[in-house]
Design a protein around this motif. Structure first.
Motif, PDB file in Angstrom:
ATOM      1  N   ARG A 195      49.792  36.004  41.056  1.00 20.32           N
ATOM      2  CA  ARG A 195      50.088  36.903  39.932  1.00 20.32           C
ATOM      3  C   ARG A 195      49.417  38.249  40.149  1.00 20.32           C
ATOM      4  NH1 ARG A 195      45.802  37.621  36.452  1.00 20.32           N
ATOM      5  NH2 ARG A 195      44.149  36.038  36.395  1.00 20.32           N
ATOM      6  N   ASN A 196      49.836  39.217  39.333  1.00 18.22           N
ATOM      7  CA  ASN A 196      49.172  40.513  39.308  1.00 18.22           C
ATOM      8  C   ASN A 196      47.861  40.414  38.546  1.00 18.22           C
ATOM      9  OD1 ASN A 196      51.232  41.908  40.653  1.00 18.22           O
ATOM     10  ND2 ASN A 196      52.293  42.420  38.753  1.00 18.22           N
ATOM     11  N   LEU A 197      46.914  41.243  38.906  1.00 16.87           N
ATOM     12  CA  LEU A 197      45.698  41.389  38.112  1.00 16.87           C
ATOM     13  C   LEU A 197      45.963  42.367  36.973  1.00 16.87           C
ATOM     14  CD1 LEU A 197      42.882  41.627  40.815  1.00 16.87           C
ATOM     15  CD2 LEU A 197      43.709  39.605  39.605  1.00 16.87           C
ATOM     16  N   THR A 198      45.308  42.146  35.847  1.00 16.01           N
ATOM     17  CA  THR A 198      45.416  43.088  34.746  1.00 16.01           C
ATOM     18  C   THR A 198      44.531  44.298  35.031  1.00 16.01           C
ATOM     19  OG1 THR A 198      43.541  42.227  33.456  1.00 16.01           O
ATOM     20  CG2 THR A 198      45.692  41.139  33.162  1.00 16.01           C
ATOM     21  N   MET A 199      44.713  45.329  34.238  1.00 10.32           N
ATOM     22  CA  MET A 199      43.856  46.504  34.343  1.00 10.32           C
ATOM     23  C   MET A 199      42.388  46.106  34.221  1.00 10.32           C
ATOM     24  SD  MET A 199      43.797  49.644  31.617  1.00 10.32           S
ATOM     25  CE  MET A 199      42.357  50.676  31.396  1.00 10.32           C
ATOM     26  N   GLY A 200      42.083  45.263  33.240  1.00  8.22           N
ATOM     27  CA  GLY A 200      40.699  44.848  33.024  1.00  8.22           C
ATOM     28  C   GLY A 200      40.138  44.049  34.174  1.00  8.22           C
ATOM     29  N   GLU A 201      40.966  43.220  34.819  1.00  7.03           N
ATOM     30  CA  GLU A 201      40.502  42.425  35.958  1.00  7.03           C
ATOM     31  C   GLU A 201      40.235  43.292  37.172  1.00  7.03           C
ATOM     32  OE1 GLU A 201      42.619  38.106  34.988  1.00  7.03           O
ATOM     33  OE2 GLU A 201      43.777  39.679  35.987  1.00  7.03           O
ATOM     34  N   ILE A 202      40.982  44.371  37.329  1.00  4.82           N
ATOM     35  CA  ILE A 202      40.718  45.315  38.416  1.00  4.82           C
ATOM     36  C   ILE A 202      39.407  46.051  38.147  1.00  4.82           C
ATOM     37  CG2 ILE A 202      41.543  47.406  39.573  1.00  4.82           C
ATOM     38  CD1 ILE A 202      44.424  46.399  38.893  1.00  4.82           C
ATOM     39  N   LEU A 203      39.243  46.530  36.926  1.00  5.68           N
ATOM     40  CA  LEU A 203      38.013  47.240  36.565  1.00  5.68           C
ATOM     41  C   LEU A 203      36.794  46.335  36.633  1.00  5.68           C
ATOM     42  CD1 LEU A 203      39.322  49.321  33.525  1.00  5.68           C
ATOM     43  CD2 LEU A 203      38.711  50.186  35.797  1.00  5.68           C
ATOM     44  N   PRO A 219      46.498  52.714  35.490  1.00  4.22           N
ATOM     45  CA  PRO A 219      45.548  52.946  34.388  1.00  4.22           C
ATOM     46  C   PRO A 219      44.117  52.579  34.747  1.00  4.22           C
ATOM     47  CG  PRO A 219      46.988  51.084  33.888  1.00  4.22           C
ATOM     48  CD  PRO A 219      47.553  51.757  35.096  1.00  4.22           C
ATOM     49  N   ALA A 220      43.941  51.614  35.657  1.00  2.00           N
ATOM     50  CA  ALA A 220      42.589  51.282  36.123  1.00  2.00           C
ATOM     51  C   ALA A 220      41.999  52.455  36.895  1.00  2.00           C
ATOM     52  CB  ALA A 220      42.612  50.029  36.990  1.00  2.00           C
ATOM     53  N   LEU A 221      42.791  53.068  37.777  1.00  2.00           N
ATOM     54  CA  LEU A 221      42.312  54.218  38.546  1.00  2.00           C
ATOM     55  C   LEU A 221      42.021  55.402  37.639  1.00  2.00           C
ATOM     56  CD1 LEU A 221      44.605  54.212  41.722  1.00  2.00           C
ATOM     57  CD2 LEU A 221      42.385  53.107  41.376  1.00  2.00           C
ATOM     58  N   GLU A 222      42.872  55.610  36.642  1.00  2.00           N
ATOM     59  CA  GLU A 222      42.650  56.720  35.719  1.00  2.00           C
ATOM     60  C   GLU A 222      41.337  56.529  34.956  1.00  2.00           C
ATOM     61  OE1 GLU A 222      44.942  59.173  32.142  1.00  2.00           O
ATOM     62  OE2 GLU A 222      45.994  57.590  33.252  1.00  2.00           O
ATOM     63  N   THR A 223      41.066  55.286  34.549  1.00  2.00           N
ATOM     64  CA  THR A 223      39.811  54.987  33.858  1.00  2.00           C
ATOM     65  C   THR A 223      38.615  55.268  34.753  1.00  2.00           C
ATOM     66  OG1 THR A 223      40.831  53.305  32.441  1.00  2.00           O
ATOM     67  CG2 THR A 223      38.450  53.145  32.782  1.00  2.00           C
ATOM     68  N   LEU A 224      38.703  54.853  36.022  1.00  2.00           N
ATOM     69  CA  LEU A 224      37.602  55.078  36.958  1.00  2.00           C
ATOM     70  C   LEU A 224      37.411  56.553  37.252  1.00  2.00           C
ATOM     71  CD1 LEU A 224      38.387  52.126  39.372  1.00  2.00           C
ATOM     72  CD2 LEU A 224      36.458  52.280  37.802  1.00  2.00           C
TER      73      LEU A 224
END
Length: 361
Positions: free
Chosen positions: A131-139, A175-180
Motif C-alpha cells: 500500500r501507499n504510505l499516508t502523509m503522516g507515515e512519511i513524516l 503534502p509531506a514534502l511541503e510540510t517539511l
C-alpha cells in the motif's frame, strides 16, 4: 476485526489542523504551536506541549495518534549510518536511513510499503507493494530520525529513495514534502529535497508543476531499452526515450539539473562500452550521473563490481564529458540497502515460529 485506526496528527496539513482547532473552540494559531512542538521542539507526546491549553491537549490525545508506529529495530553502522525498521499500526513495516557526512545529515525515507517496480537488484520489491504510505507515515520517519540526533544537530537534506516508487504516491508525498519545506515544519529547503523515480513520464511532468524546485533523480541503470527492461521490468511499457523527454521537461520547468542514478552490477551493466553508450544518451543534457556500486543483498543474485571495473566505467563517462560522481557505500554492515532490514526481520520472525510448526501435532 481490528478497530479502525485513529488519524495521525500529521495526516493534517497546517491549514487542516488550524481548521480542526477552530472546530474545537480554539484559536487557529494553536495549530502553529502544536506544529512547533512536533517539528521544532521534538515532543514525543501531546502531554509535553505545555503552552497548549490542557483541554486542547486532551482533545488531541482523544482524536489523534502522535506516532505512526513503533521502532522495531535500530541499527548503527561503523560509518555512522543509522537505520530504523518501523512497524506501522497495521503491522506492516518500512525502513528509513540517516546518513552522516561532515556537516550534512541526510535522511532517506520510504513512500510505500514494498514496491511494484520489480528492479532486479532491489530488496524493496521482492514481495511486491502492499500500500501507499499516508502523509503522516512519511513524516513520521523524519520525526523518528530527528529525535535520534543530538540537540545541536538537525536534518539538512531529504531524499525520497527508500521503499516504494514516490511518484506513484504523489498525493501523499507532495503534502509531506511541503510540510517539511515550510518554516513551521522542518524548514528543509526545496533544493535540499530529492525525489527518486524509476521513470514514470506523466508523473514526472506532474511533479514538475508543483511549484517547488525539488530535485529529480531518475533510476536509469542501463543505456538501452533491452538491458533496462531486464533490470527494470516496467521499462517494457515506457522506454528510455520517453523518460528522458519527461526529465528534460522537468529541467525546463524547474531549472534543477536532473540526476541519473546508475546502480552498477558486475557483469550486467558495468562494461565501459555501456558507459560510452550512456554518454550518447546524456550528451546535450544538463545532467549528472550518480554511479552507485551495488550494495549486495543475500537473496538477490547481483554482485558489486570490483573497484578497477567501477573506475573504468567512471573514466569512460568522464572522457565523454559527463558530470559523474560515485556514491560512497554506507551502512553495508547494517543491511542499509532498501528493503534489506525488512526482509531480515521477516526471516527472523519466520525462524522463531518454525520449531513450533515442526512440533505441532
Amino acid at each position: 476485526m481490528l478497530p479502525p485506526l485513529r488519524p495521525l496528527v500529521n495526516d493534517h496539513t497546517s491549514a487542516q489542523l488550524a481548521q480542526w482547532c477552530v472546530e474545537q473552540g480554539q484559536k487557529s494559531f494553536r495549530a502553529d504551536q502544536i506544529r512547533r512542538w512536533i517539528f521544532g521542539r521534538r515532543a514525543n507526546s501531546f502531554d509535553e506541549m505545555h503552552d497548549v491549553p490542557a483541554a486542547l491537549r486532551a482533545k488531541l490525545a482523544e482524536h489523534f495518534d502522535f506516532f505512526a508506529g513503533e521502532i522495531a529495530r535500530h541499527q548503527v553502522s561503523k560509518d555512522g549510518t543509522e537505520k530504523l525498521l518501523i512497524t506501522l499500526r497495521d503491522g506492516e513495516q518500512i525502513e528509513t536511513v540517516l546518513m552522516r557526512e561532515e556537516t550534512r545529515r541526510t535522511i532517506c525515507v520510504s513512500s510505500q510499503v514494498g514496491c511494484a517496480m520489480g528492479c532486479i537488484f532491489c530488496a524493496s520489491g521482492l514481495n511486491g507493494v502492499k500500500r501507499n504510505l499516508t502523509m503522516g507515515e512519511i513524516l513520521d520517519q523524519v520525526l523518528r530520525i530527528d529525535r535520534l540526533l543530538p540537540l545541536e544537530e538537525r536534518i539538512t537534506n531529504l531524499v525520497v529513495m527508500g521503499m516504494g516508487e514516490p511518484l506513484a504516491n504523489l498525493k501523499n508525498v507532495l503534502p509531506a514534502l511541503e510540510t517539511l519545506n515550510q518554516k513551521g515544519g522542518m524548514g528543509i529547503g526545496a533544493r535540499r529535497i530529492t525525489v527518486s523515480t524509476v521513470g514514470l513520464p506523466e508523473k514526472i511532468r506532474e511533479f514538475a508543476k508543483v511549484g517547488f524546485a525539488y530535485n529529480l533523480a531518475v533510476s536509469l541503470h542501463a543505456p538501452n531499452d533491452e538491458l533496462r527492461t531486464q533490470i527494470v521490468p516496467v521499462n517494457k511499457n515506457i522506454g528510455i526515450a520517453e523518460i528522458l523527454k519527461a526529465a528534460d521537461e522537468h529541467f525546463e520547468a524547474t531549472g534543477r539539473r536532473v540526476t541519473y542514478e546508475y546502480c552498477l552490477m558486475a557483469g550486467i551493466n558495468d562494461d565501459p562500452a555501456q558507459a560510452r553508450e550512456l554518454v550518447k544518451l546524456m550528451q546535450g543534457r544538463v545532467a549528472h550521473v550518480n554511479v552507485i556500486p551495488m550494495n549486495p543483498v543475500a537473496s538477490i543474485d547481483c554482485q558489486t563490481p570490483s573497484q578497477p571495473r567501477t573506475q573504468a566505467f567512471v573514466e569512460a563517462l568522464e572522457r565523454g564529458g559527463i558530470v559523474v560522481t560515485v556514491r560512497k557505500r554506507k551502512g553495508a554492515d547494517i543491511d542499509a540497502a532498501c528493503g534489506q532490514l525488512r526482509i531480515s526481520a521477516k526471516k527472523d520472525e519466520a525462524a522463531s515460529v518454525l520449531p513450533v510448526l515442526q512440533t505441532a501435532p
